[in-house]
Enzyme design. Structure first.
Site, short mmCIF file in Angstrom:
data_model
loop_
_atom_site.label_atom_id
_atom_site.label_comp_id
_atom_site.label_asym_id
_atom_site.label_seq_id
_atom_site.Cartn_x
_atom_site.Cartn_y
_atom_site.Cartn_z
N LYS A 54 3.92 3.64 -4.28
CA LYS A 54 3.87 4.99 -4.83
C LYS A 54 5.05 5.36 -5.74
O LYS A 54 5.02 6.42 -6.39
CB LYS A 54 3.80 6.01 -3.68
CG LYS A 54 2.48 6.02 -2.96
CD LYS A 54 1.37 6.60 -3.83
CE LYS A 54 0.00 6.12 -3.44
NZ LYS A 54 -0.74 5.46 -4.49
N HIS A 68 -8.32 -3.73 -9.31
CA HIS A 68 -8.52 -4.05 -7.89
C HIS A 68 -9.38 -2.96 -7.24
O HIS A 68 -9.03 -1.78 -7.27
CB HIS A 68 -7.18 -4.15 -7.16
CG HIS A 68 -6.49 -5.46 -7.40
ND1 HIS A 68 -5.69 -6.08 -6.47
CD2 HIS A 68 -6.52 -6.29 -8.47
CE1 HIS A 68 -5.24 -7.22 -6.95
NE2 HIS A 68 -5.72 -7.38 -8.17
N TYR A 79 -1.63 -6.47 2.87
CA TYR A 79 -0.53 -5.86 3.63
C TYR A 79 -0.63 -6.40 5.04
O TYR A 79 -1.66 -6.20 5.71
CB TYR A 79 -0.69 -4.33 3.66
CG TYR A 79 -0.44 -3.65 2.33
CD1 TYR A 79 0.82 -3.17 2.01
CD2 TYR A 79 -1.47 -3.48 1.40
CE1 TYR A 79 1.05 -2.54 0.78
CE2 TYR A 79 -1.24 -2.86 0.17
CZ TYR A 79 0.02 -2.40 -0.12
OH TYR A 79 0.25 -1.78 -1.33
N PRO A 115 8.56 1.30 -0.53
CA PRO A 115 7.54 0.75 -1.42
C PRO A 115 6.17 0.52 -0.81
O PRO A 115 5.20 0.31 -1.55
CB PRO A 115 8.16 -0.58 -1.88
CG PRO A 115 9.19 -0.91 -0.87
CD PRO A 115 9.69 0.38 -0.31
N TYR A 144 -4.21 5.86 -1.78
CA TYR A 144 -3.81 4.64 -2.48
C TYR A 144 -4.22 4.66 -3.95
O TYR A 144 -3.43 4.29 -4.83
CB TYR A 144 -4.41 3.40 -1.79
CG TYR A 144 -3.70 2.12 -2.15
CD1 TYR A 144 -2.66 1.63 -1.36
CD2 TYR A 144 -4.04 1.41 -3.29
CE1 TYR A 144 -1.98 0.47 -1.69
CE2 TYR A 144 -3.37 0.24 -3.64
CZ TYR A 144 -2.36 -0.22 -2.84
OH TYR A 144 -1.68 -1.36 -3.18
#
Ligand code: FAD
Ligand code: DHB
Length: 389
Positions: A296, A72, A200, A292, A384
Site C-alpha cells: 500500500k 494480476h 503471501y 509493506p 488490495y
C-alpha cells in the site's frame, strides 16, 4: 526564481504531481536531495492499484506500463502446507498491475524531461519558509550557491526522512506510530518467478513473500530480526530460508540464482496529522508509512497526489479554495483505511516475538475464516485492488 508549486522531493509522489499539474498548465520546480541515478536505482514497491494506473494514464505516462506491466487477477495465501487463492477479479471486478516503482519513476523522469520542467538534483539544506502566509518560499543550496524559490504552494513529497513534515510546528502536528519488531529481507534475482501470481506465506518460521517484476525477474522477501544485516545473509542462506517457509509443492519449483539486490527494510505504521499547514501540503511517505504487507505504500502516495492535484487544478482554474481546504481531511480518511488494512495483513501473516498460544490460535482462526468465507475474501480483495478515491 518563481514557480506556482515548489515540489520538495523527486520520488514517485513529487514526479507524479508535477506531471499531472503540467497537463493543466501549472508550473512546478522539483527539488531532489539525491542524484537522479540514485533515485532510479532504489528497489521498492511492485504492485500498482487501479487508481495509480489511472493516474499514470491521466499523466500521459502509461505507455510502457500498458505494454510491460503484468495484470494480476488474484494472489495466493499460504499457511504451512495449505494454499488458497483470492480472486480479485471475480470478487471486485478489478485487478492490480505488477510494475516496479523503479519503472514508474523512470517513466515519470522521461516525461519530465520531455516537458522541459525544471528538476534540481543534489540540493542541500532545503528549508520551507513562511508556509503559513500567502507568500511562501523555499531556500536551498546547490553546488555551494544559495537559492530561493518563491511560490504559491509547497508540496512536501520528500519521504519519511524529509524536511517538510518537520516544518509543521509541534503545537499543530500530531504523529501516530507503531513499530514492528521485525524487518523484511528482500532479494531481487534474475530468475523466473516461482508462480505467476504473488504468494503471501505464513509459516512457523515467519512470513515470506514471492513476487516478481517480469517473467525473468523475481522479487522475494522473508521476515527477519531487526538486528540482522543484509550482508550477513548469503544467497544460499536466503534461498534455504525462503524454501522452508513455503508449501513443499511450491518450494520444490523455486528457481534460485545470484541476488542482484539484497536489503533489509524495517516495518512501521506512521501517520502525521494534519497533512496540510497553510500553503504546505504533505504527500506520500512524508506524511505516512505503512508496513509493506499488502503493497500500500506507493499506492497511498498516489491517492494523496490525486486529491492534491485535483484541488490545485480547481484553485487555479476556478479560483475555488474549498478542495485545498479539504485536502488533509480527504486524504487522511483514506490513509487510515489503508493503515488498518496493512496492519491487519501484517498481523495475520507474521510471527511476533511475544506471541502467546492464544494469539497463535487467533491468527490461525483469522486465516481459516479468510480461507472459508467469501465475505472475508471480498474484504481483502476490495482493499488490495485499492479503495476508491
Ligand atoms: P520517496 O520515494 O521516499 O521519495 C522522496 C524523495 O524525496 C526521495 O527521492 C528523497 O531523496 C527526497 N528527499 C528527501 N529529503 C529531501 C530533502 N530534504 N530535500 C529534497 N529532497 C528530499 N511500498 C510498497 O508498496 N511495497 C514495497 O515493497 C515497498 N518497499 C519499500 C522498501 C523501502 C526500503 C522503503 C523505504 C519503502 C518501501 N515501500 C514499499 C514504500 C514505497 O516505496 C513508498 O511508499 C514510496 O516510495 C513513497 O513515495 P514518495 O515519493 O512519497 O517518497
Ligand atoms: C511486493 C511488495 C509488497 O510489499 C507486496 O505486498 C507485494 C509485492 C513487491 O515488491 O513485488
Amino acid at each position: 526564481m518563481r514557480t506556482q508549486v515548489c515540489i520538495v522531493g523527486g520520488g514517485p509522489s513529487g514526479l507524479l504531481l508535477a506531471q499531472l499539474l503540467h497537463k493543466h498548465g501549472i508550473d512546478t520546480v522539483i527539488l531532489e536531495r539525491r542524484s537522479r541515478a540514485y533515485v532510479l536505482a532504489r528497489i521498492r514497491a511492485g504492485v500498482l492499484e487501479r487508481g495509480l494506473v489511472d493516474l499514470m494514464h491521466e499523466a500521459g505516462v502509461a505507455g510502457r506500463l500498458e505494454r510491460e506491466g503484468l495484470v494480476h487477477e488474484g494472489a495466493a495465501i499460504a499457511a504451512g502446507e495449505a494454499l488458497f487463492r483470492i480472486d480479485f477479479k471475480a470478487l471486485t471486478g478489478h485487478t492490480v498491475v505488477v510494475y516496479g516503482q523503479t519503472e514508474v519513476t523512470r517513466d515519470l523522469y522521461d516525461a519530465r524531461d520531455a516537458t522541459g520542467g525544471e528538476t534540481r538534483f543534489e540540493v542541500e539544506d532545503v528549508a520551507i519558509c513562511d508556509a503559513d502566509t500567502d507568500a511562501p518560499y523555499v531556500t536551498f543550496r546547490q553546488e555551494g550557491t544559495d537559492h530561493r524559490i518563491d511560490c504559491d504552494f509547497v508540496a512536501g513529497c520528500d519521504g519519511f526522512h524529509g524536511v517538510s513534515r518537520q516544518t509543521i510546528p509541534d503545537r499543530v502536528r500530531q504523529e501516530f506510530e507503531k513499530v514492528y519488531p521485525f524487518g523484511w529481507l528482500g532479494v531481487l534475482s534474475q530468475t523466473p518467478p516461482v508462480e505467476d501470481e504473488i504468494i503471501y506465506a505464513r509459516s512457523e518460521r515467519g512470513f515470506a513473500l514471492c513476487s516478481m517484476r517480469n517473467a525473468e525477474l523475481s522479487r522475494y522477501y522473508v521476515q527477519c530480526p531487526l538486528s540482522d544485516r543484509a550482508e550477513d545473509w548469503s544467497d544460499a542462506a536466503f534461498w534455504d530460508e525462503l524454501r522452508r517457509r513455503l508449501p513443499a509443492r511450491v518450494a520444490e519449483r523455486l528457481v534460485t540464482g545470484p541476488s542482484i539486490e539484497k536489503s533489509i527494510a524495517p516495518l512501521r505504521s506512521f501517520v502525521c496529522e494534519p497533512m496540510r499547514w497553510g500553503r504546505l501540503f504533505l504527500c506520500g511517505d512524508a506524511a505516512h508509512i505503512v508496513p509493506p504487507t499488502g503493497a500500500k505504500g506507493l499506492n497511498t502516495a498516489a491517492s494523496d497526489i490525486h486529491y492534491l492535484y485535483e484541488a490545485m487544478v480547481r484553485y487555479y482554474r476556478d479560483n475555488d479554495r474549498e478542495a485545498l481546504d479539504g485536502y488533509s481531511r480527504r486524504a487522511l480518511a483514506r490513509v487510515w483505511k489503508t493503515q488498518r488494512f496493512s496492519w491487519w495483513m501484517t498481523t495475520l501473516l507474521h510471527s511476533f516475538p511475544e506471541q502467546s498460544a492464544f494469539d497463535l490460535r487467533l491468527q490461525a482462526a483469522d486465516l481459516a475464516f479468510l480461507r472459508d468465507s467469501e465475505a472475508a475474501q471480498r474484504a481483502l480483495a476490495e482493499n488490495y485492488v485499492g479503495l476508491p478515491y
